[in-house]
Design a protein around this motif. Structure first.
Motif, PDB file in Angstrom:
ATOM      1  N   THR A 312      23.756 -73.301  73.065  1.00  0.00           N
ATOM      2  CA  THR A 312      22.480 -73.008  72.415  1.00  0.00           C
ATOM      3  C   THR A 312      22.604 -73.382  70.941  1.00  0.00           C
ATOM      4  N   LEU A 313      22.768 -72.442  70.021  1.00  0.00           N
ATOM      5  CA  LEU A 313      22.843 -72.804  68.598  1.00  0.00           C
ATOM      6  C   LEU A 313      24.209 -73.343  68.200  1.00  0.00           C
ATOM      7  N   MET A 314      25.236 -73.029  68.943  1.00  0.00           N
ATOM      8  CA  MET A 314      26.568 -73.626  68.761  1.00  0.00           C
ATOM      9  C   MET A 314      27.043 -73.560  67.310  1.00  0.00           C
ATOM     10  N   GLY A 315      26.906 -72.384  66.695  1.00  0.00           N
ATOM     11  CA  GLY A 315      27.417 -72.184  65.341  1.00  0.00           C
ATOM     12  C   GLY A 315      26.497 -72.663  64.247  1.00  0.00           C
ATOM     13  N   ASP A 316      25.216 -72.811  64.532  1.00  0.00           N
ATOM     14  CA  ASP A 316      24.274 -73.309  63.529  1.00  0.00           C
ATOM     15  C   ASP A 316      23.018 -72.431  63.482  1.00  0.00           C
ATOM     16  N   PRO A 317      23.185 -71.123  63.201  1.00  0.00           N
ATOM     17  CA  PRO A 317      22.023 -70.225  63.208  1.00  0.00           C
ATOM     18  C   PRO A 317      21.252 -70.273  61.892  1.00  0.00           C
ATOM     19  N   THR A 318      19.950 -70.107  61.971  1.00  0.00           N
ATOM     20  CA  THR A 318      19.086 -69.919  60.806  1.00  0.00           C
ATOM     21  C   THR A 318      18.015 -68.896  61.193  1.00  0.00           C
ATOM     22  N   THR A 319      17.327 -68.381  60.185  1.00  0.00           N
ATOM     23  CA  THR A 319      16.232 -67.454  60.477  1.00  0.00           C
ATOM     24  C   THR A 319      15.207 -68.101  61.389  1.00  0.00           C
ATOM     25  N   GLU A 320      14.844 -69.343  61.092  1.00  0.00           N
ATOM     26  CA  GLU A 320      13.822 -70.040  61.861  1.00  0.00           C
ATOM     27  C   GLU A 320      14.226 -70.203  63.326  1.00  0.00           C
TER      28      GLU A 320
END
Length: 720
Positions: A312-320
């Motif tokens: 899924t995000l694979m270590g790249d989370p942001t609020t959006e």
């Protein structure tokens, strides 16, 4: 009890009826474990110790037959009752070196396990340099006919993305007959498995077994996050088992005891099943594991966890990116939402070699990370964060601000591995740093779940030694790297316990690049275990099915990562595989169609219905423990009210045309002779049939399509 073999009289000082074991002392004071009436020569001294200058009596690969172990003589013993636990301490001493050993044996009346630990004390006048110490030994193991031909050896290989791969071989394939009578000596070799470096399960699980031809089993487990080793071999025509923590040969461990100093071995447990084979033995081991771990409400409530990482995000989370996932996860039924790796990353060069401060990245969370954590709470979930506490990146400011002694060091140099340094939690500055981090995340931000990862193998350990004031230094000399690793891990476990003391409802997940530190030193403290980083749903079933050999079902977290580009069968396949353990849900749930999302909600609903029975159920494997490329895999849980059975049918593309067999018959022995009603629980769309034969205890299951799975409930009595 006394028995005579030749002219030497022996007396029993302790007995374990469920295991059929006695501790027997001979006229010279030697103490050994074995069954009543066994040939004394087949048994092994209760403690084997290799001391520099006092090696072995027979040189080879085996770490038994040590000079000191042979000399250790009985002093006294006592048994105390601690609740339902019976604790016996047997005291031994070596008259030559002054080394004293206290062997603690813990058992519960009627339960088929024996836990052991050893305390060594130097009562002599000169230092003693330890090179290996057993925690538990047992000799005299044989098949029903007294020989070795019917014994089978079982062990588990373990690797990144390929955890819990059980193997078996005839004992005689690994320990071949040598015609001992022609040589007058035992062999020099053995079958051994051991850890390497700081990933305690990076090569193998610290669990193995011997089974006999009549369904009996001896199963053992070593509880160490540092070094461990077991060996089994032949002694006077019978098998023996010896269980160790770290040693000098395999782990660069040696420990010098000055006069008056002491050393404690890592714990180990031995399980006996008279019948029922590995299934029965693992049932007992599962109960034992539940009994030694720290009590925590998570073990009973089994909340569903959504984690944003896998596929899924694979270590790249942001609020959006997170807010839509949070809403979808809450709607699907998740109860914990974990923001995995990357939440701290504001570095243009990447975060891997810059970690350590664990501050939220402003560019990722313009409104602050607490905006996202609050959103998780508003959707009825507990917020969680990923953390890798034991490492500091080489580009992190902490690499320069923390004292040099707070890091692992060898040869006077700081150890670096894959762009990271390793903290030594025996040092007060290292521990204070991590305490401050957790107090901020949990105490101030309201985080209720921490995924504690561990993504480097730092090697043998650190040569820093514990100082007089609890710090780490080299003022009193350089310690062995293996002893430093053991000391750090004991401090690490103490730190984890202290977090739970301060925050009793905090949930800790143990992760080591998946299952590379999957041991019961860790799992006696942590509530969950990540079983794998495996991203291919077709490769996960043998890991998920065998995970209960490494952790209790309610601690074994299995990924379920449905995606909007998957077919309904693919979504059902990945969801179903997690339902007999702990659900680690992931995937872009927010982008799914209503039909796809309905499958997710259905699976979570089924899980919530059955989870009250998971926390006291026993695992079993109707097709045996799975092999890595098996087409059909089955794993079951035997609960107090129902039996649950998970069945996978895979097509890995290994044969032309794929597997043609659409049905498989499984034996469920504990239900033989009873009226059973199979019910499909998940997926509700499964085109599955199941027929029960009570006379044979056989269940015939049909899965018409490859790469499908089904969860069945086997209920006894009248159908609902």
């Amino acid at each position: 009890m006394t028995s005579a073999v030749g002219t030497v009289e022996r007396s029993g000082i302790w007995a374990h009826q469920a295991l059929g074991l006695h501790a027997v002392v001979d006229a010279a004071g030697s103490v050994r474990l074995g069954a009543p009436g066994q040939d004394w020569a087949r048994l092994v001294p209760l403690v084997e110790v290799t001391v520099t200058g006092h090696g072995r009596m027979w040189s080879g690969e085996r770490f038994i037959e040590t000079v000191v172990g042979d000399r250790l003589a009985y002093r006294s013993h006592e048994t105390v009752q601690d609740g339902s636990l019976e604790r016996t301490t047997i005291r031994l001493a070596d008259p030559v070196t002054g080394l004293a050993a206290e062997v603690t044996l813990e058992a519960r009346p009627g339960a088929g396990f024996l836990r052991a630990r050893v305390r060594l004390v130097n009562e002599g006048g000169t230092p003693l340099r330890l090179e290996s110490v057993t925690t538990l030994t047992l000799g005299g193991i044989s098949d029903a006919d007294g020989g070795l031909d019917g014994l089978t050896l079982h062990w588990a290989d373990n690797d990144w993305l390929a955890e819990c791969r059980w193997r078996q071989a005839a004992f005689r394939d690994r320990i071949v007959p040598l015609s001992r009578s022609a040589h007058g000596h035992e062999g020099r070799g053995c079958f051994e498995r051991y850890s390497q470096g700081s990933w305690s399960t990076g090569r193998h699980l610290p669990v193995a077994a011997l089974t006999d031809s009549e369904g009996g089993a001896w199963l053992w487990q070593i509880e160490s996050s540092a070094g461990w080793r077991f060996e089994t071999g032949e002694r006077e025509g019978a098998a023996y088992v010896a269980l160790f923590g770290p040693d000098d040969v395999h782990h660069q461990w040696h420990h010098t005891l000055a006069p008056g100093e002491e050393f404690h071995t890592v714990p180990a447990v031995l399980v006996r099943a008279e019948s029922g084979g590995l299934d029965a033995a693992f049932g007992t081991l599962t109960d034992y594991r539940r009994s030694i771990r720290r009590d925590h409400p998570d073990h009973r409530t089994l909340p569903v966890i959504y984690n944003d990482y896998m596929n899924t995000l694979m270590g790249d989370p942001t609020t959006e990116r997170l807010l839509p996932l949070i809403e979808a996860a809450g709607t699907a039924g998740a109860e914990i939402f974990v923001i995995d790796a990357g939440w701290y990353d504001d570095d243009a060069q990447g975060w891997w070699d810059a970690v350590g401060a664990w501050d939220a990245a402003p560019n990722r969370f313009p409104g602050g990370i607490r905006e996202v954590l609050d959103a998780i709470g508003r959707h009825g979930m507990t917020p969680g964060l990923w953390l890798e506490p034991e490492v500091v990146g080489v580009r992190s400011p902490l690499a320069h601000t923390l004292p040099p002694e707070a890091f692992f060091q060898r040869g006077g140099l700081r150890v670096t591995e894959h762009g990271r340094h390793h903290l030594d939690l025996r040092h007060p500055a290292a521990r204070a740093h991590l305490d401050a981090v957790v107090d901020r995340l949990v105490g101030e931000w309201g985080v209720g779940y921490l995924k504690l990862d561990y993504n480097i193998n730092i090697g043998a350990g650190t040569e820093g030694v514990a100082g007089a004031e609890g710090g780490v230094g080299t003022a009193s000399g350089v310690g062995s790297a293996g002893a430093g690793l053991l000391g750090h891990h004991r401090a690490h476990l103490d730190w984890m316990n202290s977090l739970l003391d301060r925050y009793p409802h905090l949930v800790l997940e143990n992760c080591g690049s998946g299952g590379l530190r999957m041991d019961y030193a860790q799992l006696a403290v942590a509530q969950l275990q990540s079983t794998s980083d495996q991203q291919d749903p077709l490769r996960y079933p043998p890991i998920a099915a065998a995970a209960a050999t490494a952790a209790t079902p309610e601690q074994a977290a299995v990924w379920a990562y449905p995606q909007p580009d998957q077919s309904l069968d693919e979504i059902a396949f990945t969801l179903t595989g997690a339902l007999l353990g702990r659900v680690h849900l992931s995937g872009f749930l927010n982008l799914m169609s209503d039909e796809q999302f309905g499958l997710v909600r259905s699976a979570i609903s089924v899980y919530k219905d059955i989870r009250p029975q998971i926390s006291d159920a026993h695992p079993f494997w109707p097709l045996g423990l799975p092999s890595w490329e098996d087409t059909w895999i089955a794993h079951g849980l035997r609960g107090q009210e129902s039996t649950f059975l998970m069945i996978w049918r895979r097509d890995l593309g290994l044969s032309p045309g794929g597997p043609a067999d659409t049905t498989r018959t499984l034996t469920v022995p504990h239900l033989r002779g009873t009226s059973v009603h199979p019910t499909v629980l998940q997926p509700t769309t499964a085109d599955t049939s199941a027929e029960w034969n009570p006379a044979d205890g056989n269940l015939t299951v049909s899965l018409p399509r490859a790469n499908t799975a089904v969860l069945l409930r086997l209920s006894t009595g009248s159908p609902d």
